[in-house]
Design a protein around this motif. Structure first.
Motif, short mmCIF file in Angstrom:
data_model
loop_
_atom_site.label_atom_id
_atom_site.label_comp_id
_atom_site.label_asym_id
_atom_site.label_seq_id
_atom_site.Cartn_x
_atom_site.Cartn_y
_atom_site.Cartn_z
N LEU A 194 -49.12 -39.52 -39.04
CA LEU A 194 -49.37 -38.02 -38.80
C LEU A 194 -49.80 -36.95 -37.53
O LEU A 194 -49.44 -36.51 -37.59
CB LEU A 194 -50.12 -37.69 -39.73
CG LEU A 194 -50.57 -39.04 -41.44
CD1 LEU A 194 -51.66 -38.18 -42.44
CD2 LEU A 194 -49.37 -37.51 -41.71
N LEU A 195 -50.43 -38.03 -36.70
CA LEU A 195 -50.59 -37.21 -35.28
C LEU A 195 -49.54 -36.88 -34.29
O LEU A 195 -50.05 -36.37 -33.96
CB LEU A 195 -52.18 -37.91 -34.62
CG LEU A 195 -54.13 -37.49 -35.54
CD1 LEU A 195 -54.93 -37.87 -34.96
CD2 LEU A 195 -53.98 -36.03 -34.69
N ALA A 196 -48.54 -37.84 -34.98
CA ALA A 196 -47.57 -38.90 -33.80
C ALA A 196 -46.96 -36.88 -33.66
O ALA A 196 -45.59 -36.29 -32.92
CB ALA A 196 -47.02 -39.80 -33.55
N ASP A 197 -46.57 -36.90 -35.21
CA ASP A 197 -45.95 -35.64 -36.15
C ASP A 197 -46.39 -34.75 -35.51
O ASP A 197 -45.69 -33.00 -35.58
CB ASP A 197 -45.68 -35.21 -37.13
CG ASP A 197 -44.98 -36.86 -37.89
OD1 ASP A 197 -44.20 -37.33 -36.57
OD2 ASP A 197 -44.79 -37.20 -38.77
N LEU A 198 -47.89 -34.36 -35.51
CA LEU A 198 -48.51 -32.66 -35.39
C LEU A 198 -48.59 -32.85 -33.52
O LEU A 198 -48.07 -32.02 -33.26
CB LEU A 198 -50.04 -33.40 -35.98
CG LEU A 198 -50.89 -31.71 -35.41
CD1 LEU A 198 -50.07 -30.57 -36.02
CD2 LEU A 198 -52.58 -32.18 -36.25
N THR A 199 -48.46 -34.23 -32.61
CA THR A 199 -48.46 -33.67 -31.11
C THR A 199 -47.48 -34.50 -30.50
O THR A 199 -47.54 -33.83 -29.36
CB THR A 199 -50.07 -34.13 -30.55
OG1 THR A 199 -49.73 -35.30 -31.01
CG2 THR A 199 -51.82 -34.12 -31.54
#
Length: 245
Positions: A194-199
């Motif tokens: 989820l963080l990879a998709d966000l950042t």
């Protein structure tokens, strides 16, 4: 071995911690430890919930499942930093819980307060945020067991339970990172994804960062917990005869 403040390494505490870590590791897949694993999953989801509240969001509900999975459904104000904090709160939350339990148990010897605080936490989380009957039943049932233990177990048994929960939580926090983040198939569905998709920062980088922070935090807590404070000299009480002299 002494710290700068003069605290000495307590080899008895070290041996006991190593034994309990060894028992937890050796019997990791035993069904006997299923309730403890689910307890740490609840710590993980509570980390997400606490991070949500700290950044000004609201928690809708928390779900636990018998397969040791869990989820925290919440609403966040806009902002990338808020999302990073909430997504990171689960893995780091369980590590913080493990570190806190080590310190409370070894360093401060809070005994019944540890079980009592865990009991209150589970009841509050269950009544406020449980999203299904299984989650509510687990929280209330586990809280009841801990409350009974805090009230009726002898001091030695309370110490043993606290030490084992502390050791197992620390072990699970590390194993949780290993299984969920360093397994590529699992990582693709984790908070790191989820963080990879966000950042646009790769999930494996988030996995490395969380692992370093968790291991570092647990190491510091273990180091502090395993060093006993020097007792110092205690003057005997002055009796009535001494005062008259």
């Amino acid at each position: 071995m002494k710290t700068a403040s003069g605290a000495q390494l307590d080899f008895g505490r070290l041996a006991l911690l190593l034994v309990m870590l060894g028992v937890g590791w050796y019997f990791w897949y035993s069904p006997v430890f299923w309730p403890l694993k689910l307890l740490v999953v609840m710590m993980h989801e509570s980390g997400h919930a606490l991070a949500t509240l700290l950044v000004g969001g609201s928690v809708d509900r928390i779900h636990l499942a018998a397969d040791e999975s869990g989820s925290c459904l919440s609403r966040l104000p806009p902002g990338m930093l808020r999302q990073i904090a909430v997504y990171s709160g689960g893995y780091l939350g369980s590590a913080v819980a493990g570190a806190g339990l080590l310190l409370a148990t070894f360093r401060f010897r809070l005994r019944r307060w540890v079980l009592g605080a865990a009991c209150v936490w589970l009841v509050v989380m269950g009544l406020l945020y449980a999203g299904d009957a299984f989650t509510l039943a687990f929280c209330v049932g586990t809280a009841a067991v801990m409350g009974i233990g805090a009230k009726w177990l002898p001091d030695g048994a309370v110490d043993f339970v606290n030490l084992f929960i502390a050791a197992f939580t620390a072990l699970y926090a590390v194993f949780d990172l290993r299984d969920d983040l360093w397994n590529s198939a699992v990582r693709s569905r984790s908070d790191a994804a989820l963080l990879a998709d966000l950042t646009y920062v790769p999930a494996v980088v988030w996995a490395a960062l969380w692992t370093l922070l968790a291991v570092g935090l647990l190491s510091i807590a273990a180091y502090r917990s395993l060093h006993a404070r020097p007792q110092g000299l205690q003057m005997p009480p002055v009796g009535s005869r001494a005062r008259r002299a």
